[in-house]
Scaffold this active site. Structure first.
Site, PDB file in Angstrom:
ATOM      1  N   ARG A  58      65.332  68.749 -30.490  1.00 55.39           N
ATOM      2  CA  ARG A  58      65.721  69.028 -29.105  1.00 55.39           C
ATOM      3  C   ARG A  58      66.515  67.868 -28.528  1.00 55.39           C
ATOM      4  O   ARG A  58      66.091  66.716 -28.614  1.00 55.39           O
ATOM      5  CB  ARG A  58      64.480  69.285 -28.247  1.00 55.39           C
ATOM      6  N   LYS A 103      78.780  85.297 -19.542  1.00 55.68           N
ATOM      7  CA  LYS A 103      77.604  86.152 -19.741  1.00 55.68           C
ATOM      8  C   LYS A 103      76.567  85.409 -20.585  1.00 55.68           C
ATOM      9  O   LYS A 103      76.408  85.643 -21.793  1.00 55.68           O
ATOM     10  CB  LYS A 103      78.002  87.476 -20.384  1.00 55.68           C
TER      11      LYS A 103
END
Length: 286
Positions: free
Chosen positions: A101, A150
């Site tokens: 991460r 989107k």
């Protein structure tokens, strides 16, 4: 029947589909998506969805993992393998799994994650809701400012839909600076004195594929169109209201914040546009 799901080149039973816990779509909502309707076993507005997908990927500096022909082949196999006559295909592309991460983007050679799945639906075209219309409430638009991309950042639209449900309504329309931006998952319109009014394209709203088609069909049918902002008060005083989306096509709105729109029933403009859209889209479906 167990659904077949596509994950990074493999067609798998849904209970075997896996994505890494380190995938940035999961950790950062670093992903884009498209939803394509299927009618009669064929894809509706597919070229438009591919065009928008490529734009969304480019805006986020993500690699497009497939050519147009490859995307089409994958979608067609998903329709065939899952026996979809009427329904939806969901497509998501994430920036992939960098192995850990980190807020910074991973290196460019990190492979994107590609997932597709189908949802069988009945009465998409012959929708009971389209015959009676739906109700909406207004909520403040608290989303980020790049709504034209989107992305999978859908928590606030989900919260808006839950607020509508709690209020006994069907959906929510977002309001910013006194004007309607769009619906929780759709583009919005009103009709007054025969003129269709909808917000102009910008970063403030999603560039709807169904929106583009419906406005094109409306212009071809000699309907008057104004692309401008409108308020909730204007919507309540309108002759008709409706919204468009890939899964609902053209959906009449008969109540806004508890006030009836027009006579409280679906109007002729929305009904005609829905019929035209379905007829023309079926002709061009792939």
């Amino acid at each position: 029947m167990t659904r077949t799901v596509y994950v990074n080149g493999d067609y798998l039973p849904e209970d075997q589909a896996r994505v890494s816990v380190f995938d940035r779509g999961f950790l950062m909502a670093d992903a884009v998506y498209e939803v394509t309707s299927v009618l009669g076993g064929k894809l509706i507005d597919f070229a438009g969805h591919l065009t928008r997908l490529k734009r969304s990927l480019a805006e986020l500096e993500m690699t497009n993992p497939h050519s147009d022909d490859e995307w089409l082949a994958i979608h067609r196999r998903m329709v065939a393998d899952n026996g979809i006559d009427e329904g939806l295909i969901y497509l998501q592309v994430t920036r992939g799994n960098p192995g850990d991460r980190d807020f910074a983007y991973p290196s460019a050679d990190t492979a994107p994650t590609v997932v597709l799945f189908t949802q069988a639906k009945t009465q998409l075209a012959d929708s009971p809701a389209a015959k009676v219309g739906i109700s909406v409430i207004s909520v403040p638009d608290l989303r980020w400012s790049r709504r034209d991309i989107k992305t999978v950042q859908l928590l606030y639209p989900s919260m808006a839909k839950m607020a509508a449900k709690a209020a006994g309504a069907d959906d929510a329309w977002f309001v910013e600076d006194g004007f309607v931006t769009e619906g929780s998952s759709n583009n919005t319109y009103i009709v007054k004195d025969g003129v269709i009014v909808t917000r102009a394209l910008s970063n403030d709203i999603l560039h709807g594929i169904t929106r583009a088609a419906v406005l094109r069909f409306a212009a071809e049918a000699q309907m008057k169109i104004e692309e401008r902002n409108f308020t909730i008060a204007e919507a309540q005083a309108a002759d008709e209201a409706f919204y468009t989306s890939a899964s609902s096509f053209v959906m009449p709105v008969v109540s806004v914040d508890g006030a009836s729109v027009g006579d409280g029933k679906p109007g002729p403009v929305a009904a005609r546009l829905r019929d035209i859209y379905l007829e023309e889209s079926r002709k061009s479906a792939v």
